[in-house]
Design an enzyme around this catalytic site. Structure first.
Site, PDB file in Angstrom:
ATOM      1  N   LYS A 123      47.991  -7.910 -23.507  1.00  0.00           N
ATOM      2  CA  LYS A 123      46.553  -8.120 -23.360  1.00  0.00           C
ATOM      3  C   LYS A 123      46.268  -8.562 -21.935  1.00  0.00           C
ATOM      4  CE  LYS A 123      42.791 -11.247 -24.707  1.00  0.00           C
ATOM      5  NZ  LYS A 123      42.374 -12.389 -25.529  1.00  0.00           N
TER       6      LYS A 123
ATOM      7  N   GLU B  55      33.001 -22.125 -25.527  1.00  0.00           N
ATOM      8  CA  GLU B  55      34.419 -22.316 -25.878  1.00  0.00           C
ATOM      9  C   GLU B  55      34.943 -23.688 -25.440  1.00  0.00           C
ATOM     10  OE1 GLU B  55      38.564 -19.786 -26.030  1.00  0.00           O
ATOM     11  OE2 GLU B  55      36.761 -18.936 -25.149  1.00  0.00           O
TER      12      GLU B  55
ATOM     13  N   GLU C 197      43.127  -9.112 -30.359  1.00  0.00           N
ATOM     14  CA  GLU C 197      42.765  -9.887 -29.169  1.00  0.00           C
ATOM     15  C   GLU C 197      42.660 -11.373 -29.505  1.00  0.00           C
ATOM     16  OE1 GLU C 197      38.908 -10.472 -26.244  1.00  0.00           O
ATOM     17  OE2 GLU C 197      39.073  -8.608 -27.389  1.00  0.00           O
TER      18      GLU C 197
ATOM     19  N   GLU D 262      30.038  -4.903 -23.040  1.00  0.00           N
ATOM     20  CA  GLU D 262      30.271  -6.291 -23.446  1.00  0.00           C
ATOM     21  C   GLU D 262      30.042  -7.247 -22.275  1.00  0.00           C
ATOM     22  OE1 GLU D 262      34.030  -8.979 -24.922  1.00  0.00           O
ATOM     23  OE2 GLU D 262      33.758  -7.026 -25.895  1.00  0.00           O
TER      24      GLU D 262
END
Length: 410
Positions: free
Chosen positions: A172, A217, A261, A397
Site C-alpha cells: 500500500k 483521525e 486498505e 477522492e
C-alpha cells in the site's frame, strides 16, 4: 540543552464559549472539538526539532522543561497546568521544522468549566490576562489552485503506484497532491478556523505555527495510563439523499479494496502500540464514520500503558502509520519521495498537545493547510493506493478531501 525555567499558574475563570475569538489573528494556537479545548495566546517558549529523531528529541526536551518548571495547578485536570502545542513534519528529510510551542496564556474549556493558565520565565513579571474577544477581521476569498502536482500528474502517480504494488514491491502507498494560494495581507486566519470548527464539529480543529485544519483521525490520546486511537482508512463520498447515502455507506463497508486498505492501517497501529501496552483491544470489525462530506471506515483501539511512555513517546512509535504512508513503511516512504514532487511539510504528521505529566491528545494533520509567514497557503490531500485502485477514483477522492479547506478559505 539550556532549559528555560518557567513558572506556571492555572486558575478557574468564568465560562468562555468562543475560544477562537481570543486568538491572535495571524498566529492562532488552537486545539478544539465541539466548542471544547485549548486556545493559546503568545509564546513563552518555542522548541524546534528536525530529522529522524525529531519526536524522541522533543520527548526528551519536554521532560527537561517540565523538570525545571514551577507549576501551580489547583484544578489538576486534563489540559490544565503546563502544556505545549505541537506539530511535527511528516518526513525526516522535510525542510519544515517540527515544533513545540508553550503559550504565555492558555484558555481551556471542558464540560462547562473554563480556566486560564499563565506561563512566564521564572524571575520575570507574569503576563496580564487580557481575555478580550476580538471580532473576526474583514472577509476574504482565496482560490486554491493546483500546485506542484496537477490532476493529470496525480493520475499518473497512482497508476505507477499500482504497478509497484502489482510487482509486489509494496502492499500500500499513500499518495498526496497539493493546492496552493496566497492570503491577502493582514488576513484573519481565524476566519478559516471558524468555518472548519462550525462545519466539522466532530473533528479536531487545530492551529499550530501556521498549520490549520480539522482532522477526523485521532493518532493517540494518553490520559492517566490509558491510551486510545481512532484509525481511518477507506473513503466514500456521501450520497445526495438518504437512500443514496445509505447505499454509499454499505458500499464502503463491503468494499474489499477499502477493507484491505483499512486493515493495513489498523495492523500498523496495533504493532506500534503493543510494546507499550499491557493489553490492547480494537473494534471487531470496522464501522462507518459519517462526516459532513465523506464516509470513512474506522476502527477504535483502547489500551493500558505498561512502560510509562508519554504521548510524545507514543507518537514517535506510531508515526508514520500505514494510513498516511503505506506498507511496508520504509518502502512506501521511498516511493512517496519519488512520486510526490513536493515536501509534505507537516501534512499527515502528528499535531496536538502534551501536558506536564506527558498526557496529551494528538491527531494526524489531515484536511489541513500550511500558511507561511508571507501568506502562502499550501493544502494537501491524499489517498491510500492498493492493488485495485483506479486513478480517476483516487483523484475524485482527493477532491472530496480538499473540500473542508477549500470551503474554509473560499
Amino acid at each position: 540543552m539550556n532549559v528555560q525555567a518557567l513558572t506556571v499558574e492555572t486558575t478557574a475563570i468564568s465560562d468562555i464559549r468562543q475560544l477562537i475569538l481570543l486568538l491572535d489573528r495571524q498566529e492562532p494556537l488552537l486545539w478544539m472539538r465541539r466548542t471544547q479545548g485549548l486556545a493559546g495566546i503568545g509564546t513563552a517558549l518555542r522548541l524546534e526539532f528536525g530529522g529522524e529523531t525529531r519526536m524522541t528529541d522533543a520527548a526528551l526536551a519536554w521532560r527537561e522543561v517540565v523538570a525545571a518548571a514551577t507549576i501551580t495547578d489547583p484544578l489538576a485536570r486534563t489540559g490544565t497546568g503546563l502544556l505545549a502545542f505541537g506539530a511535527f513534519a511528516f518526513d525526516a528529510s522535510s525542510a519544515q521544522k517540527s515544533v513545540l510551542i508553550v503559550p504565555r496564556l492558555i484558555v481551556g474549556r471542558e464540560d462547562g468549566q473554563c480556566w486560564v493558565t499563565r506561563i512566564w520565565e521564572t524571575g520575570t513579571e507574569p503576563p496580564e490576562i487580557p481575555l478580550t474577544l476580538h471580532p473576526l477581521g474583514a472577509e476574504y476569498r482565496l482560490s486554491l489552485l493546483p500546485g506542484a502536482m496537477t490532476a493529470e500528474a496525480y493520475r499518473d502517480a497512482v497508476a505507477e503506484a499500482v504497478r509497484r504494488i502489482a510487482a509486489r514491491d509494496v502492499s500500500k502507498i499513500v499518495l498526496a497532491r497539493d493546492l496552493v494560494g496566497h492570503l491577502p495581507a493582514e488576513s484573519d486566519a481565524r476566519r478559516a478556523l471558524t468555518q472548519l470548527a462550525l462545519g466539522y464539529p466532530d473533528c479536531w480543529t487545530f492551529a499550530v505555527d501556521g498549520l490549520i485544519g480539522s482532522s477526523p483521525e485521532t493518532l493517540i490520546r494518553a490520559s492517566q495510563g490509558e491510551v486510545n486511537a481512532r484509525v481511518l482508512a477507506g473513503t466514500m463520498s456521501r450520497g445526495a439523499d438518504a437512500e443514496s447515502d445509505a447505499e454509499a455507506a454499505l458500499t464502503l463497508a463491503t468494499s474489499s479494496k477499502d477493507g484491505d486498505e483499512h486493515e493495513f492501517a489498523v495492523q500498523s497501529v496495533v504493532a506500534s502500540l503493543r510494546p507499550h501496552t499491557s493489553h490492547l483491544t480494537a473494534s471487531e470489525v470496522p464501522f462507518t464514520l459519517k462526516l459532513p462530506n465523506l464516509w470513512h471506515l474506522a476502527t477504535d483501539l483502547e489500551g493500558t500503558l505498561s512502560d510509562g511512555s508519554t504521548s510524545l513517546d507514543l507518537i514517535a512509535a506510531l508515526h508514520p502509520t500505514a494510513a498516511v504512508a503505506g506498507t511496508p513503511t520504509d518502502t512506501a516512504l521511498a516511493v512517496i519521495r519519488e512520486l510526490e514532487p513536493f515536501d509534505r511539510g507537516r501534512y499527515a504528521g502528528p499535531v496536538g498537545w502534551v501536558g506536564a505529566d506527558g498526557d496529551g491528545e494528538w491527531a494526524i494533520a489531515l484536511r489541513c493547510a500550511q500558511i507561511s509567514p508571507t501568506g502562502d497557503v499550501t493544502a494537501y490531500a491524499g489517498c491510500g493506493i492498493v492493488l485495485d485502485s483506479e486513478p480517476d477514483r483516487e483523484l475524485a477522492e482527493t477532491r472530496m478531501k480538499f473540500r473542508p479547506v477549500v470551503e474554509a478559505f473560499g
